[in-house]
Motif scaffolding. Sequence first.
Motif, mmCIF file in Angstrom:
data_model
loop_
_atom_site.group_PDB
_atom_site.id
_atom_site.type_symbol
_atom_site.label_atom_id
_atom_site.label_comp_id
_atom_site.label_asym_id
_atom_site.label_seq_id
_atom_site.Cartn_x
_atom_site.Cartn_y
_atom_site.Cartn_z
ATOM 1 N N ALA A 165 0.869 -1.180 0.000
ATOM 2 C CA ALA A 165 0.000 0.000 0.000
ATOM 3 C C ALA A 165 0.904 1.227 0.000
ATOM 4 C CB ALA A 165 -0.976 -0.031 1.161
ATOM 5 N N ASP A 166 0.760 2.129 0.981
ATOM 6 C CA ASP A 166 1.603 3.332 1.032
ATOM 7 C C ASP A 166 2.829 3.160 1.918
ATOM 8 O OD1 ASP A 166 -0.025 4.714 -0.680
ATOM 9 O OD2 ASP A 166 -1.208 5.640 0.910
ATOM 10 N N ALA A 167 2.979 1.989 2.529
ATOM 11 C CA ALA A 167 4.117 1.734 3.413
ATOM 12 C C ALA A 167 5.287 1.145 2.626
ATOM 13 C CB ALA A 167 3.713 0.763 4.517
ATOM 14 N N VAL A 168 6.496 1.413 3.115
ATOM 15 C CA VAL A 168 7.708 0.844 2.518
ATOM 16 C C VAL A 168 8.364 -0.041 3.578
ATOM 17 C CG1 VAL A 168 9.968 1.348 1.532
ATOM 18 C CG2 VAL A 168 8.037 2.851 1.037
ATOM 19 N N ALA A 169 8.663 -1.287 3.194
ATOM 20 C CA ALA A 169 9.341 -2.218 4.105
ATOM 21 C C ALA A 169 10.753 -2.439 3.587
ATOM 22 C CB ALA A 169 8.587 -3.537 4.162
ATOM 23 N N LEU A 170 11.733 -2.252 4.464
ATOM 24 C CA LEU A 170 13.140 -2.414 4.109
ATOM 25 C C LEU A 170 13.708 -3.591 4.888
ATOM 26 C CD1 LEU A 170 14.096 1.340 4.584
ATOM 27 C CD2 LEU A 170 13.501 0.216 2.439
ATOM 28 N N ASP A 171 14.216 -4.601 4.181
ATOM 29 C CA ASP A 171 14.868 -5.737 4.833
ATOM 30 C C ASP A 171 16.311 -5.364 5.103
ATOM 31 O OD1 ASP A 171 12.626 -7.447 4.724
ATOM 32 O OD2 ASP A 171 13.061 -7.924 2.634
ATOM 33 N N THR A 172 16.745 -5.569 6.332
ATOM 34 C CA THR A 172 18.081 -5.178 6.743
ATOM 35 C C THR A 172 18.594 -6.155 7.788
ATOM 36 O OG1 THR A 172 19.410 -3.281 7.456
ATOM 37 C CG2 THR A 172 17.301 -3.581 8.554
#
Length: 102
Positions: A69-76
């Motif tokens: 949706a409008d969220a950004v998920a960053l794998d780190t």
Amino acid sequence: MMDVQRRLMKKRAIRHIEAPLSVPVFRTVTRVWHFPSGDVLLERAGRRDCLIPDVDRVDVPVRGTEQVADAVALDTDTAVRVTEKTGDVVVSKFDRSVKLSE
């Protein structure tokens, strides 16, 4: 509150960080969610997830990204800290070479 943010928060016990600039470091962060509201959810391996309010920018090394949706998920896979730079609240990688001066 966004539907994605609401769903994530219902699934787990989350520590709400009222004063993130006073917390020196968040260890074992595996995923960072940045929501349009400015809230950032730090998913942490083996530790309680943390919700940080009013973040302007996330600057961490990533293995992958996902737009939900409008969220950004960053794998780190890092430790992060929250700082204020020129009026912006920034979540960035914790640099272990930082030394405290006396």
